[in-house]
Design an enzyme around this catalytic site. Structure first.
Site, PDB file in Angstrom:
ATOM      1  N   ASP A 175       0.913  -1.132   0.000  1.00  0.00           N
ATOM      2  CA  ASP A 175       0.000   0.000   0.000  1.00  0.00           C
ATOM      3  C   ASP A 175       0.960   1.190   0.000  1.00  0.00           C
ATOM      4  OD1 ASP A 175      -1.436   2.284   0.887  1.00  0.00           O
ATOM      5  OD2 ASP A 175      -3.069   0.946   1.439  1.00  0.00           O
ATOM      6  N   HIS A 176       1.167   1.785  -1.172  1.00  0.00           N
ATOM      7  CA  HIS A 176       2.290   2.727  -1.275  1.00  0.00           C
ATOM      8  C   HIS A 176       2.112   3.945  -0.360  1.00  0.00           C
ATOM      9  CE1 HIS A 176      -0.238   4.796  -4.260  1.00  0.00           C
ATOM     10  NE2 HIS A 176       0.558   5.849  -4.122  1.00  0.00           N
ATOM     11  N   HIS A 238      -5.924   2.728   0.889  1.00  0.00           N
ATOM     12  CA  HIS A 238      -5.131   3.850   1.408  1.00  0.00           C
ATOM     13  C   HIS A 238      -5.837   4.580   2.554  1.00  0.00           C
ATOM     14  CE1 HIS A 238      -2.911   2.910  -2.102  1.00  0.00           C
ATOM     15  NE2 HIS A 238      -3.637   3.588  -2.953  1.00  0.00           N
TER      16      HIS A 238
HETATM   17  O1  LIG Z   1      -3.251   3.640  -5.704  1.00  0.00           O
HETATM   18  C1  LIG Z   1      -3.522   4.641  -6.350  1.00  0.00           C
HETATM   19  O2  LIG Z   1      -2.964   5.802  -6.003  1.00  0.00           O
HETATM   20  C2  LIG Z   1      -2.888   6.882  -6.927  1.00  0.00           C
HETATM   21  C3  LIG Z   1      -2.595   8.126  -6.100  1.00  0.00           C
HETATM   22  O3  LIG Z   1      -1.339   7.956  -5.524  1.00  0.00           O
HETATM   23  P1  LIG Z   1      -0.451   9.233  -5.146  1.00  0.00           P
HETATM   24  O4  LIG Z   1       0.753   8.647  -4.531  1.00  0.00           O
HETATM   25  O5  LIG Z   1      -0.187   9.960  -6.438  1.00  0.00           O
HETATM   26  O6  LIG Z   1      -1.279  10.068  -4.243  1.00  0.00           O
HETATM   27  C4  LIG Z   1      -4.175   7.055  -7.702  1.00  0.00           C
HETATM   28  O7  LIG Z   1      -3.997   8.030  -8.725  1.00  0.00           O
HETATM   29  C5  LIG Z   1      -4.544   5.742  -8.332  1.00  0.00           C
HETATM   30  O8  LIG Z   1      -5.811   5.866  -8.988  1.00  0.00           O
HETATM   31  C6  LIG Z   1      -4.625   4.646  -7.319  1.00  0.00           C
HETATM   32  O9  LIG Z   1      -4.736   3.379  -7.974  1.00  0.00           O
END
Ligand SMILES: O=C1O[C@H](COP(=O)(O)O)[C@@H](O)[C@H](O)[C@H]1O
Ligand SMILES: NC(=O)C1=CN([C@@H]2O[C@H](COP(=O)(O)OP(=O)(O)OC[C@H]3O[C@@H](n4cnc5c(N)ncnc54)[C@H](OP(=O)(O)O)[C@@H]3O)[C@@H](O)[C@H]2O)C=CC1
Length: 490
Positions: A175-176, A238
């Protein structure tokens, strides 16, 4: 110490090029991985090793200190053209892996990174096992990308498939957001500051607001997004992960094994209030910074009558001693006014001796694009009379610190090398979050929650603002641009 062969499924994909190769390079430059590593990239297209090395050099771009340094790094990369559904390729993969383990003296440590569509995860895991690629020698860890299922039932099925080859403690579900600097900083704010630690509960906190706003649309991912929508794409993972960090009780120590049960307790005690406490919406055409964007239904690979949510907002309650009855509001959406990921913690106001209405103290955690904190206090305005006004203590990381701040993927791969699963989603968390999200989806299916519409460039539909009014509060963050568009600001 950090010796391993990485086998990357999906080596020609967007994620690999944009995030994984640059992150591995930064780990290489900082000495986390040195000479004892190799990467086997796999995908169907028939690339050669030399061509793949060129792709890697291009992907790290300006990060490279010199061309020769980039080439030296890329020489650790090998490529195998491989259809993951085709059994015969796994034998070649096993031979290559064994050869590289010996060549780079990696102690047979292996990391498998599944950076491809989840429908292939089960097949890959079962082949890794049946072809003895996972052979019990050295450490063996599996990194897997989102989405982890599309419902509780599909997540359970996927988990069973992975369990054929890997134990739970070998599986690292990315979960980045958990790799983001300021999300990790939530631990520091809460547990390294007595100022907050003692008031982080229902007696002092009025409400918490989580905003994950994006100005981008669905880009090239219309096909995927049609099967997902904002609730599954951002909230199930997230937002609920971040909420669990904000709401958990103090763990006994700062270790994954002590933090995990506290997070699980939050997720298992999350309560959905009423069916109409959720707002789902979709963007129509509109303007952001003088550029006009098309409606979601006109995006590539999107059905022209699609009812998919590109915006989701709502309120959850956490039924624990610490947070009972405190609303946790959230909102996330595509094509909103601007990119802004932030958390506002609004503290209660006590009776005061000044005979004036006072603003709530608010702690804001800025996740991105800027990183930092602010704290809004009440102070006396300069002057002869005693008038109160809010004042803001504001700290942001400077440009240099931001520039040196590691990428989320860099930190997460570092954690995997160290076998530290603190910043990954464990199965019980996934299970609890899908249980809740399935309930939300059930109410959506009965049309108790209509699909609203919002203009690209706005901060979502009016109903998302009305939701907070029902709880006698307002969104604490509304970008200036939003007011400007409505003529409130010059
Ligand atoms: O996991 C995801 O995250 C991105 C947003 O990530 P961020 O690090 O740029 O805030 C999102 O655009 C994408 O739809 C989603 O799959
Ligand atoms: N891109 C992003 O920003 C993010 C992606 N993710 C997740 O990461 C994963 C990968 O996403 P992304 O890189 O964008 O996807 P892409 O579509 O860009 O890449 C998919 C990869 O899979 C390979 N592939 C597809 N079918 C097969 C097959 N049968 N056998 C072998 N290889 C195959 C493709 O290569 P080839 O065509 O050569 O076979 C390609 O390398 C997904 O789970 C996604 O949800 C998560 C967060 C953000």
């Amino acid at each position: 110490m950090n010796q391993a062969v990485f086998t990357l499924f999906g080596a020609s994909g967007d994620l690999a090029k944009r995030k994984l190769y640059p992150s591995l390079y930064r780990l290489y430059k900082s000495g986390v991985i040195k000479e004892n590593f190799a990467v086997i990239g796999t995908a169907r297209r028939p690339w050669t090793k030399a061509y793949f090395e060129g792709i890697v050099v291009d992907a790290i771009g300006n990060l490279a200190t010199s061309k020769s340094d980039a080439q030296k790094f890329a020489s650790h990369f090998y490529y195998q053209s491989h259809d993951v559904t085709d059994s015969e390729h796994y034998l070649t993969l096993k031979n290559l892996q064994d050869e590289l383990c010996d060549k780079y003296q990696t102690n047979h440590n292996k990391i498998f990174f599944l950076a491809m569509a989840p429908e292939f995860f089960g097949t890959i895991a079962s082949h890794l096992k049946s072809e003895n690629i996972v052979d019990g020698q050295g450490f063996e860890r599996l990194i897997i990308e989102k989405p982890f299922g599309t419902s509780l039932a599909t997540a359970e099925k996927l988990n069973e498939e992975l369990a054929q080859a890997f134990d739970e403690n070998q599986i690292f579900r990315i979960d980045h957001y958990l790799g983001k600097e300021m999300i990790q900083n939530i631990f520091a704010v809460r547990f390294a500051n007595i100022l907050f630690e003692n008031v982080w509960n229902r007696d002092f906190i009025d409400n918490i607001q989580i905003t994950f706003a994006e100005s981008i649309g669905v880009e090239e991912r219309g096909g995927y997004y049609e099967t997902s929508g904002a609730l599954k794409d951002m909230v199930q993972n997230h937002i609920l992960q971040v909420l669990s960090l904000l709401a958990m009780d103090k763990p006994n120590s700062f270790s994954g094994s002590d933090i995990l049960p506290e997070k699980i307790k939050v997720l298992q005690n999350l309560r959905m209030p009423n069916d109409d406490d959720f707002v789902r919406a979709q963007y129509t055409a509109g303007t952001i910074s003088d550029h006009t964007y098309k409606a979601y239904v006109d995006e590539d690979n999107v059905a022209n009558n699609s009812k998919v949510d590109t915006f989701a907002s709502g309120v959850f309650f956490v039924d624990t001693e610490r947070f009972r009855d405190v609303p946790f509001f959230f909102r996330t959406g595509k094509r909103l006014t601007e990119k802004g990921t932030r958390i506002n913690i609004s503290f209660k106001q006590d009776t005061n001796i000044f005979g004036q209405m006072l603003e709530n103290n608010v702690l804001t955690i800025y996740i991105q694009p800027t990183e930092g904190f602010s704290l809004t206090l009440n102070g006396k305005e300069v002057g002869k009379t005693f008038e109160m006004a809010p004042i803001k203590l504001d700290y942001r990381h400077d440009a240099e610190t931001l520039g040196n701040s590691p990428e989320a993927y860099e930190k997460l791969i570092f954690d995997v090398l160290n076998g530290d699963s603190t910043n990954f989603s464990r199965w019980e968390e996934v299970q609890a979050s899908w249980t809740l999200i399935d309930k939300v989806i059930e109410t959506w299916a009965t049309d108790k929650t209509p699909l609203y519409y919002y203009k690209a460039g706005s901060m979502g539909p009016r109903e998302s603002f009305e939701l907070l009014e029902k709880y006698h509060t307002t969104w604490l963050w509304t970008p200036d641009e939003w007011y400007r568009e409505r003529g409130f600001l010059a």
